[in-house]
Enzyme design. Structure first.
Site, PDB file in Angstrom:
ATOM      1  N   ILE A  47      10.467  33.045  32.781  1.00 55.54           N
ATOM      2  CA  ILE A  47      11.152  33.458  31.555  1.00 55.54           C
ATOM      3  C   ILE A  47      10.246  34.307  30.677  1.00 55.54           C
ATOM      4  CG2 ILE A  47      12.282  32.625  29.456  1.00 55.54           C
ATOM      5  CD1 ILE A  47      13.126  30.172  31.257  1.00 55.54           C
ATOM      6  N   CYS A  48       8.993  33.891  30.511  1.00 52.76           N
ATOM      7  CA  CYS A  48       8.057  34.648  29.671  1.00 52.76           C
ATOM      8  C   CYS A  48       7.781  36.032  30.253  1.00 52.76           C
ATOM      9  CB  CYS A  48       6.747  33.887  29.498  1.00 52.76           C
ATOM     10  SG  CYS A  48       6.932  32.286  28.694  1.00 52.76           S
TER      11      CYS A  48
END
Length: 162
Positions: A47-48
């Protein structure tokens, strides 16, 4: 948890550059001017690295114009070597300053620590956006679900300011 009008908390942040690790004080980094800090759960995480940080890289110019911003930084509870390599892989050079918070000291001072033992990551950071202006908190947004990017997206931050 840090809140509006609180001062920049003390905390060592590290940066690997020029072949050396540099320890910097958060108050020196964010005490004067306007600074956007993108707090991430982990470097090289799906996600990051696919959603959160790439949007800040892509919208860098717009964000710099947003409120006369002096810098955009990412803070990650990880070692400075990993954070540096991740920043290079994400195209952050010359745009987003990458700071490691190896033991989570700055993150703890902000009250933004989180534990992700359930997914093998241990103590890390919540996903957040923190804006300092003139050495105090102008804005803090914490993502309610660290496995999503909604409240802390760059596009949302820009849209909410207009």
């Amino acid at each position: 948890m840090i809140k509006k009008d609180d001062p920049v908390p003390p905390g060592p942040l590290m940066q690997f550059s020029g072949g050396a690790v540099h320890t910097l004080d958060s108050r020196d980094l964010f005490g004067v001017g306007r600074h956007i800090i993108v707090g991430v759960v982990g470097a090289f995480t799906p996600i990051c690295g696919v959603t959160h940080l790439p949007e800040y890289v892509r919208l860098f110019e717009t964000l710099m114009d947003f409120g006369n911003t002096d810098s955009i930084s990412s803070v990650c509870v990880a070692d400075p070597f990993v954070v540096s390599a991740w920043g290079k892989a994400m195209g952050c050079d010359g745009k987003i300053a990458m700071y490691a918070d190896p033991v989570g000291a700055f993150t703890d001072q902000c009250g933004l620590a989180a534990n992700y033992d359930s997914i093998g990551m241990g103590n890390r950071s919540q996903r957040y956006i923190l804006i300092f202006r003139g050495g105090v908190v102008e804005r803090l947004t914490v993502e309610p679900d660290p496995f999503q990017v909604d409240e802390t997206s760059a596009a949302r931050m820009i849209a909410s300011s207009t």
